[in-house]
Write an enzyme that holds these catalytic residues in place. Structure first.
Site, PDB file in Angstrom:
ATOM      1  N   GLY A  45       0.820  -1.216   0.000  1.00  0.00           N
ATOM      2  CA  GLY A  45       0.000   0.000   0.000  1.00  0.00           C
ATOM      3  C   GLY A  45       0.851   1.263   0.000  1.00  0.00           C
ATOM      4  O   GLY A  45       1.860   1.339   0.692  1.00  0.00           O
ATOM      5  N   ALA A  69       0.087  -6.128  12.535  1.00  0.00           N
ATOM      6  CA  ALA A  69      -0.416  -4.762  12.719  1.00  0.00           C
ATOM      7  C   ALA A  69       0.719  -3.825  12.300  1.00  0.00           C
ATOM      8  O   ALA A  69       1.282  -3.093  13.102  1.00  0.00           O
ATOM      9  CB  ALA A  69      -0.821  -4.520  14.169  1.00  0.00           C
ATOM     10  N   ASN A 125      -7.336   0.123  -0.908  1.00  0.00           N
ATOM     11  CA  ASN A 125      -7.466  -0.549   0.388  1.00  0.00           C
ATOM     12  C   ASN A 125      -8.436   0.232   1.268  1.00  0.00           C
ATOM     13  O   ASN A 125      -8.070   1.237   1.871  1.00  0.00           O
ATOM     14  CB  ASN A 125      -6.093  -0.633   1.065  1.00  0.00           C
ATOM     15  CG  ASN A 125      -6.181  -1.255   2.449  1.00  0.00           C
ATOM     16  OD1 ASN A 125      -7.251  -1.679   2.879  1.00  0.00           O
ATOM     17  ND2 ASN A 125      -5.071  -1.310   3.151  1.00  0.00           N
ATOM     18  N   CYS A 128      -8.643   0.765   5.660  1.00  0.00           N
ATOM     19  CA  CYS A 128      -8.004   1.805   6.467  1.00  0.00           C
ATOM     20  C   CYS A 128      -9.055   2.505   7.329  1.00  0.00           C
ATOM     21  O   CYS A 128     -10.179   2.744   6.872  1.00  0.00           O
ATOM     22  CB  CYS A 128      -7.362   2.874   5.584  1.00  0.00           C
ATOM     23  SG  CYS A 128      -6.263   2.269   4.319  1.00  0.00           S
ATOM     24  N   LYS A 163     -10.752  -3.184  -2.657  1.00  0.00           N
ATOM     25  CA  LYS A 163     -10.390  -4.330  -1.812  1.00  0.00           C
ATOM     26  C   LYS A 163     -11.262  -4.332  -0.563  1.00  0.00           C
ATOM     27  O   LYS A 163     -11.230  -3.407   0.234  1.00  0.00           O
ATOM     28  CB  LYS A 163      -8.913  -4.275  -1.431  1.00  0.00           C
ATOM     29  CG  LYS A 163      -8.475  -5.502  -0.638  1.00  0.00           C
ATOM     30  CD  LYS A 163      -6.963  -5.540  -0.465  1.00  0.00           C
ATOM     31  CE  LYS A 163      -6.529  -6.835   0.192  1.00  0.00           C
ATOM     32  NZ  LYS A 163      -5.059  -6.921   0.307  1.00  0.00           N
ATOM     33  N   ILE A 189     -10.546 -11.649   0.387  1.00  0.00           N
ATOM     34  CA  ILE A 189     -10.789 -10.785   1.539  1.00  0.00           C
ATOM     35  C   ILE A 189      -9.475 -10.148   2.017  1.00  0.00           C
ATOM     36  O   ILE A 189      -8.401 -10.700   1.776  1.00  0.00           O
ATOM     37  CB  ILE A 189     -11.415 -11.587   2.715  1.00  0.00           C
ATOM     38  CG1 ILE A 189     -10.486 -12.709   3.169  1.00  0.00           C
ATOM     39  CG2 ILE A 189     -12.769 -12.135   2.332  1.00  0.00           C
ATOM     40  CD1 ILE A 189     -10.901 -13.445   4.461  1.00  0.00           C
ATOM     41  N   ASN A 190      -9.616  -9.036   2.699  1.00  0.00           N
ATOM     42  CA  ASN A 190      -8.499  -8.504   3.465  1.00  0.00           C
ATOM     43  C   ASN A 190      -8.430  -9.320   4.767  1.00  0.00           C
ATOM     44  O   ASN A 190      -9.172 -10.286   4.935  1.00  0.00           O
ATOM     45  CB  ASN A 190      -8.727  -7.010   3.731  1.00  0.00           C
ATOM     46  CG  ASN A 190      -7.417  -6.240   3.878  1.00  0.00           C
ATOM     47  OD1 ASN A 190      -6.457  -6.733   4.461  1.00  0.00           O
ATOM     48  ND2 ASN A 190      -7.394  -5.024   3.354  1.00  0.00           N
ATOM     49  N   THR A 264       0.170 -14.490   2.543  1.00  0.00           N
ATOM     50  CA  THR A 264       1.005 -14.957   3.655  1.00  0.00           C
ATOM     51  C   THR A 264       1.940 -16.097   3.264  1.00  0.00           C
ATOM     52  O   THR A 264       3.078 -16.165   3.748  1.00  0.00           O
ATOM     53  CB  THR A 264       0.090 -15.378   4.826  1.00  0.00           C
ATOM     54  OG1 THR A 264      -0.693 -14.236   5.207  1.00  0.00           O
ATOM     55  CG2 THR A 264       0.876 -15.862   6.026  1.00  0.00           C
TER      56      THR A 264
END
Length: 300
Positions: A45, A69, A125, A128, A163, A189-190, A264
């Protein structure tokens, strides 16, 4: 056999990209993966100004995945345009730039700055937090999603992918709002919001208290949401969430995604995207699919 897919008018050589934030901006993985092999590279991002991100610790291992995070730490759009886009232009792959912001004007500043850059698509995104709405994520309010999408579409010169966050009651409402606002595609999905407590330190595992959970643990939720959204909208879907092999990716395609994004899994298997591409091709051969689109959404 034709592996190419058309996402909102942009022709990818195959249906595989990487999830934003798990692949840097491409260069970081270029020693492990031939970027020419990917359908598209989706960048980390980028915001209108540099963001420092969250305090540390930022990452924790959880059962079946991880929790992060990071806080969307990024160098800002100016450095990004100067350094990262020219690097990616050396490769025969599509460039998708992920855009983040704390307020509509921040998103719009980045979209406007990217309008004349040689990129192929933008992914917005909307997970946020919106500083103008009590820090509720943009993507958690259908009205805000439609409004922001329409504002972005007014000035964008490239196709726009919204997204979607899974942290909502009904993801189809949000997807429909994005479509109504003029989105060219949606990706989902996020991460799912989670929490982990370190019982020995008697405190939160990440300094932010909560983090985004990703990895194999979220895949069944992601497949279900992609399926639901595929029934609700008529724009292409890029499916993601816990994909770590070709079989996982194929589930998303059969559920209604036109393309997939691997996230991931890149951290523990940098070559996973190439394995997914080869595996989809092998599945198509075995099952007699001539085109990727022939398998999209066939499970009703």
């Amino acid at each position: 056999m034709n592996m190419s897919v058309n996402i909102a008018g942009v022709e990818w050589k195959n249906p595989v990209t990487v999830a934003s934030g798990t692949f840097g901006s491409g260069e970081e993985f270029s020693e492990f993966v031939d970027l020419n092999c990917l359908g598209a590279v989706t960048t980390k991002g980028v915001a209108n100004v540099p963001w420092e991100g969250n305090p540390t610790p930022r990452v924790a291992e959880v059962y079946g995945g991880m929790m992060n995070a990071i806080g969307l730490q990024n160098p800002g759009i100016d450095l990004f345009c100067e350094r990262d886009i020219p690097y990616l232009k050396n490769f025969d792959t599509k460039i998708i730039v992920n855009v983040c912001g704390h307020a509509p004007e921040e998103y719009l500043a980045v979209v406007e700055r990217l309008a004349d850059e040689p990129i192929d698509m933008m992914e917005i995104n909307i997970s946020c937090p919106n500083v103008n709405a009590g820090f509720l994520a943009f993507g958690q309010d259908a009205h805000n999603v439609e409004k922001l999408t329409a504002q972005i579409k007014k000035i964008a010169k490239q196709p726009i992918i919204m997204k979607l966050t899974p942290n909502v009651t009904d993801i189809t409402e949000i997807a429909k709002a994005a479509e109504a606002g003029g989105a060219d595609a949606v990706s989902l999905i996020n991460t799912l919001t989670g929490m982990k407590i370190d019982i020995n330190r008697k405190t939160f595992a990440v300094a932010n208290k909560t983090g985004g959970v990703s990895g194999p643990i979220v895949k069944p939720v992601a497949v279900r949401m992609v399926y639901q959204v595929a029934q609700a909208v008529n724009i292409p879907i890029i499916g993601m969430g816990g994909i770590s092999c070709a079989e996982d990716a194929i589930e998303f395609l059969l559920a209604g995604a036109s393309a997939v994004s691997v996230g991931t899994a890149n951290f523990h298997n940098p070559a996973v995207t190439l394995e997914v591409i080869d595996g989809i091709e092998a599945y198509m051969k075995k099952n007699g699919f001539e085109n990727v689109k022939d398998m999209v959404g066939i499970v009703k």
